[in-house]
Design an enzyme around this catalytic site. Structure first.
Site, PDB file in Angstrom:
ATOM      1  N   VAL A  37      15.308  -6.596 -16.880  1.00 24.82           N
ATOM      2  CA  VAL A  37      15.046  -6.532 -15.439  1.00 24.82           C
ATOM      3  C   VAL A  37      16.292  -6.944 -14.662  1.00 24.82           C
ATOM      4  O   VAL A  37      16.654  -6.317 -13.667  1.00 24.82           O
ATOM      5  CB  VAL A  37      13.848  -7.423 -15.058  1.00 24.82           C
ATOM      6  CG1 VAL A  37      13.657  -7.453 -13.542  1.00 24.82           C
ATOM      7  CG2 VAL A  37      12.575  -6.920 -15.735  1.00 24.82           C
TER       8      VAL A  37
ATOM      9  N   THR B 266      14.896 -15.059 -15.028  1.00 26.39           N
ATOM     10  CA  THR B 266      14.794 -15.524 -16.411  1.00 26.39           C
ATOM     11  C   THR B 266      13.325 -15.677 -16.783  1.00 26.39           C
ATOM     12  O   THR B 266      12.436 -15.583 -15.941  1.00 26.39           O
ATOM     13  CB  THR B 266      15.483 -16.891 -16.587  1.00 26.39           C
ATOM     14  OG1 THR B 266      14.670 -17.910 -15.972  1.00 26.39           O
ATOM     15  CG2 THR B 266      16.859 -16.907 -15.956  1.00 26.39           C
TER      16      THR B 266
ATOM     17  N   VAL C 118       3.698 -11.995 -10.407  1.00 29.91           N
ATOM     18  CA  VAL C 118       2.363 -11.435 -10.674  1.00 29.91           C
ATOM     19  C   VAL C 118       2.375  -9.989 -10.206  1.00 29.91           C
ATOM     20  O   VAL C 118       2.680  -9.704  -9.049  1.00 29.91           O
ATOM     21  CB  VAL C 118       1.250 -12.192  -9.919  1.00 29.91           C
ATOM     22  CG1 VAL C 118      -0.118 -11.607 -10.258  1.00 29.91           C
ATOM     23  CG2 VAL C 118       1.294 -13.678 -10.225  1.00 29.91           C
TER      24      VAL C 118
ATOM     25  N   LEU D 227       3.850  -4.821  -7.288  1.00 26.47           N
ATOM     26  CA  LEU D 227       2.687  -4.715  -6.414  1.00 26.47           C
ATOM     27  C   LEU D 227       2.656  -5.881  -5.422  1.00 26.47           C
ATOM     28  O   LEU D 227       2.871  -7.039  -5.802  1.00 26.47           O
ATOM     29  CB  LEU D 227       1.405  -4.715  -7.234  1.00 26.47           C
ATOM     30  CG  LEU D 227       1.186  -3.508  -8.159  1.00 26.47           C
ATOM     31  CD1 LEU D 227      -0.090  -3.679  -8.977  1.00 26.47           C
ATOM     32  CD2 LEU D 227       1.125  -2.219  -7.350  1.00 26.47           C
TER      33      LEU D 227
ATOM     34  N   GLU E 123       5.750  -8.608 -25.838  1.00 23.44           N
ATOM     35  CA  GLU E 123       6.735  -9.618 -26.206  1.00 23.44           C
ATOM     36  C   GLU E 123       7.172  -9.355 -27.653  1.00 23.44           C
ATOM     37  O   GLU E 123       6.493  -8.623 -28.387  1.00 23.44           O
ATOM     38  CB  GLU E 123       6.110 -11.016 -26.099  1.00 23.44           C
ATOM     39  CG  GLU E 123       5.728 -11.422 -24.682  1.00 23.44           C
ATOM     40  CD  GLU E 123       6.938 -11.562 -23.759  1.00 23.44           C
ATOM     41  OE1 GLU E 123       8.010 -11.978 -24.250  1.00 23.44           O
ATOM     42  OE2 GLU E 123       6.816 -11.230 -22.571  1.00 23.44           O
TER      43      GLU E 123
ATOM     44  N   ASP F 259      -0.193 -15.414 -20.585  1.00 21.64           N
ATOM     45  CA  ASP F 259       0.549 -14.832 -19.472  1.00 21.64           C
ATOM     46  C   ASP F 259      -0.382 -14.548 -18.293  1.00 21.64           C
ATOM     47  O   ASP F 259      -0.073 -14.874 -17.142  1.00 21.64           O
ATOM     48  CB  ASP F 259       1.240 -13.555 -19.936  1.00 21.64           C
ATOM     49  CG  ASP F 259       2.015 -12.891 -18.819  1.00 21.64           C
ATOM     50  OD1 ASP F 259       2.974 -13.506 -18.311  1.00 21.64           O
ATOM     51  OD2 ASP F 259       1.668 -11.754 -18.435  1.00 21.64           O
TER      52      ASP F 259
ATOM     53  N   LYS G 208      -0.618 -16.172 -14.439  1.00 26.72           N
ATOM     54  CA  LYS G 208      -0.653 -15.336 -13.235  1.00 26.72           C
ATOM     55  C   LYS G 208      -1.858 -15.662 -12.361  1.00 26.72           C
ATOM     56  O   LYS G 208      -1.758 -15.710 -11.126  1.00 26.72           O
ATOM     57  CB  LYS G 208      -0.665 -13.857 -13.629  1.00 26.72           C
ATOM     58  CG  LYS G 208       0.651 -13.382 -14.238  1.00 26.72           C
ATOM     59  CD  LYS G 208       0.564 -11.948 -14.722  1.00 26.72           C
ATOM     60  CE  LYS G 208       1.887 -11.466 -15.307  1.00 26.72           C
ATOM     61  NZ  LYS G 208       1.789 -10.092 -15.860  1.00 26.72           N
TER      62      LYS G 208
ATOM     63  N   GLY H  36       7.440  -2.901 -16.174  1.00 27.59           N
ATOM     64  CA  GLY H  36       8.543  -1.947 -16.070  1.00 27.59           C
ATOM     65  C   GLY H  36       9.696  -2.568 -15.324  1.00 27.59           C
ATOM     66  O   GLY H  36       9.518  -3.180 -14.279  1.00 27.59           O
TER      67      GLY H  36
END
Length: 782
Positions: A438, A516, A570, A574, A628, A639, A643, A762
């Protein structure tokens, strides 16, 4: 042991009142063992130069008149400042010296440097006696005992030893600036305004911590503050720009001043002896300050072209006329800018190798970052044309552009130039941490985004940070070539160094963008806040830390009026955080949040139809990079749990991670052991998932892995992440594989929930979401 060297210039010692003011500064700022370097009082050096000129011209009457002028000025200072034996002793010593000067002149043996040295000697004696009279034990020191030169070169080792031997007593040392001696014990000078150089030399020889240059201005300004009211005082200026300004004749710092500090940790600051409370300007090492913009003006100069200028010759010429000379090369020719009063002496010294190209020149130089010079040249040329200022000579160099003109640059024209060339919009320094998938895409996108953002804000990426290395440039990193810069300039660092470098950044605003996945890096947030950094996080750890730590972080941000954006923590790109905030700001009350917040688990559950074993889908997702490295981290649900906690805190709930029930998407015992052991038991996962799938199907429902947060009418909270059987007609049931979905119920959206759906993973959409947060921040800062 000397900790600080203070230097006071002639304007700081121009009258008895100024001596008293300096004495008060010394009493408040100095400790025993520190050193004070002084220039000649007021215009004493100029008067001594006139005395020398009258001597060389055999103007006996002029010589006597000027000597009487010097005597009267010194006697006035002594009478006003000292009492008792201090007064008597200094008056007697002054009389002896003046008689010696008169006698040497009569005999024709007067020595120029020895004559000029009297100005500093008188200043040092008067100030030392004044301080002692006020109870601070002080001792005046003749720098000719400290600094020795051979063939014009300082004998550094010998001088260092002399300074440490002669300046070790537990007193305050008042040292003469400007003067030194050669190996034959003859007086030499360090050049006009050489007292700054004396101070930094002394600091380097004594391994001092800091040098304070006290002047009649508050620091280093973007232009002359006496001419332009909007001149900017800079809190920090890098050494290279300070050195360039000195070469161009800027009076705040002088040529050679910075050279003794090279490769040292000695701090240099410029302070006002007329306003002690004013913040100083620090002259800092390269990379610790962004490049600033300056306009420095010239008056009455001649432009001289020189053939075969030899190494060191400019320094010799500067020494000869006791004035700095700027030199440059243009189109293969070498040029000198010389004050018109000294042109004849320079031409004579160059003996036929030089000629005047332009005379009686005025003008200015614009100093700036190399990346800005070309544009500033065009702007300045246009502005001068509009103001009917004729340019006789123009020279553009890497870090400055020189305009030599017929007419003086008056205050009105200078103010216009300053407003258009220097007074820029607000600036934002960007520190990017995390250069993984990313992060790399985000930096790549920066090339386009920053150009758009610059229309509203001057945005500079100043640091790129990985776990063990960083690339740091206070003036900005060229994003289009950052990989090459990284290869050439990235260095290892520690957290303390990173914090220090960020703290040194002198930008109006700073933001740390954390891309990170490091909990340790998120723990640095409080230290970033102390350095007045805004925060943008894709990292989830800070948002899900212990509630007490999290609330304290929020308080610290609020106290400093700093922003923290974390929309991509999160839902990737979006705008879930924006939606929740807007609902609450509009007066609505959220009662339920439910959905699928993991692109990985969304893809797995939506792709399963019974035809392929679930473990096979997991391996496919792993091969496509959806999971992962160990997919059990996704299957654990942790995860999504983090969130959901972030969303809960966004709507004002003070939950901790353990307040959210967690059911993994695998048998509990499969979380243990190695990945290979997991694969050996993959059939157990297939049976587990197929069983859940069939149970949901039997109820005419669809298996999904969801997070759910509910508030009942009594504000009781129920929060869970785990397997859910959802109605076949619901939006969650029809989720596109890989998408995230958020179904929000509120007082206003009770029967027809608000639904946000889209790619939940993504690198491109996540990077775009971070840019959205950056854009939001800039709109707030505007």
């Amino acid at each position: 042991m000397t900790k600080v060297v203070h230097k006071f210039g002639g304007s700081s010692l121009s009258s008895a009142a100024r001596y008293q003011a300096v004495a008060q500064i010394v009493l408040g700022q100095c400790l025993a063992g520190d050193c004070v370097v002084v220039s000649a009082a007021g215009k004493t050096t100029n008067t001594l130069v006139k005395l020398w000129q009258s001597y060389k011209q055999d103007d006996n009457q002029g010589f006597s008149d000027i000597l009487l002028q010097l005597e009267n000025h010194q006697n006035e200072l002594i009478e006003a400042l000292l009492v008792g034996h201090n007064r008597r002793d200094l008056i007697a010593q002054l009389d002896t010296e003046l008689q010696a000067i008169t006698e040497q002149a009569k005999q024709g043996v007067l020595h120029e440097a020895t004559l000029l040295a009297h100005g500093e000697l008188w200043s040092a004696r008067v100030l030392a006696h004044l301080l002692s009279q006020q109870g601070f034990t002080a001792q005046h020191v003749d720098a000719r005992r400290l600094f020795t030169l051979h063939n014009g070169q300082l004998l550094h080792q010998q001088n260092k030893q002399a300074c440490k031997e002669l300046l070790q007593a537990n007193v305050l040392f008042v040292v003469t600036g400007f003067i030194a001696s050669d190996v034959d014990h003859k007086t030499v000078t360090l050049g006009r305004n050489g007292s700054d150089y004396s101070a930094t030399l002394l600091a380097s020889y004594l391994d001092a911590d800091k040098v304070s240059i006290w002047t009649d201005t508050q620091g280093v300004f973007s232009t002359d503050p006496r001419k332009v009211a909007s001149a900017i005082k800079y809190p920090k200026v890098c050494r290279s720009q300070a050195h360039l300004l000195a070469r161009l004749g800027n009076p705040v710092l002088h040529a050679k001043t910075l050279s003794p500090l090279k490769n040292t940790k000695i701090k240099l600051q410029v302070r006002s002896s007329f306003d002690v409370e004013a913040a100083p300007t620090e002259i800092v090492k390269e990379g610790y300050s962004k490049a600033k913009r300056f306009i420095t003006t010239f008056e009455d100069l001649d432009l001289i072209r020189v053939d075969a200028l030899q190494q060191g010759e400019v320094g010799e010429l500067s020494q000869l006329i006791q004035h700095s000379i700027h030199h440059f090369n243009a189109q293969g020719e070498c040029y000198l800018l010389v004050p018109a009063d000294y042109t004849h002496a320079v031409l004579q010294a160059l003996s036929g190798r030089a000629n005047i190209v332009e005379s009686a020149l005025q003008g200015f130089a614009v100093v700036a970052s190399p990346s800005d010079i070309a544009q500033l040249q065009l702007q300045a040329t246009q502005l001068l044309s509009e103001q009917n200022v004729v340019v006789r000579f123009l020279h553009c160099d890497k870090e400055y552009v020189l305009f030599l003109t017929d007419q003086a640059i008056d205050s009105d024209v200078l103010a216009i130039l300053h407003d258009k060339l220097v007074n820029k919009g607000r600036e934002l320094a960007v520190i990017i941490a995390g250069l993984g998938n990313v992060g790399e895409v985000f930096v790549e996108q920066c090339q386009r985004q920053i150009e758009q953002l610059k229309q509203q804000f001057d945005v500079k990426v100043v640091a790129l940070v990985r776990s063990k290395q960083m690339l740091f440039s206070a003036s900005g990193i060229a994003i289009n070539t950052w990989q090459q810069q990284w290869q050439n300039e990235a260095v290892a660092y520690g957290n303390a160094e990173l914090i220090e470098r960020i703290g040194e950044l002198d930008y109006e605003h700073k933001v740390v963008i954390d891309i990170t996945a490091s909990e340790a890096f998120s723990q640095l947030y409080p230290q970033f806040i102390k350095q007045d950094c805004h925060l943008i996080s894709a990292n989830k750890y800070a948002g899900t830390a212990d509630n007490a730590w999290y609330q304290k972080l929020r308080e610290q941000l609020s106290e400093r009026n700093l922003y923290w954006r974390y929309n991509t923590s999160v839902g990737a790109g979006l705008p879930i955080n924006f939606a929740l905030a807007d609902l609450q700001h509009s007066g609505d009350k959220i009662t339920q949040i439910e959905g699928v917040f993991s692109g990985t688990l969304s893809w797995l559950c939506s792709s399963f139809d019974g035809s392929t074993a679930f473990s096979e889908l997991v391996l496919q997702a792993q091969a496509m990079g959806y999971t992962e490295p160990d997919p059990r981290e996704d299957l654990s649900g942790r995860d999504m749990q983090r969130k959901l906690l972030i969303l809960a805190r966004d709507i004002g709930l003070t939950l901790d991670i353990e307040d959210i029930a967690l059911e993994p998407l695998m048998p509990a015992d499969m979380a243990h052991g190695s990945w290979d052991e997991f694969l050996a038991r993959r059939e157990q996962l297939d049976i587990f998932y197929a069983d859940q799938y069939q149970q949901a199907k039997a109820q005419n429902k669809v298996l999904r892995y969801t997070g759910s947060l509910c508030l009942d009418e009594h504000a009781k909270v129920t929060a869970k992440v785990g397997i859910a059987f959802v109605d076949a007609h619901s939006a969650i049931a029809h989720l596109t594989p890989g998408d995230n979905i958020f179904v929000i119920k509120s007082v206003w959206y009770e029967h027809n929930p608000l639904v946000l759906q889209g790619p939940g993973a993504g690198k491109e959409v996540t990077a775009a979401g971070i840019h959205s947060d950056l854009y939001w921040l800039i709109q707030r800062l505007k």
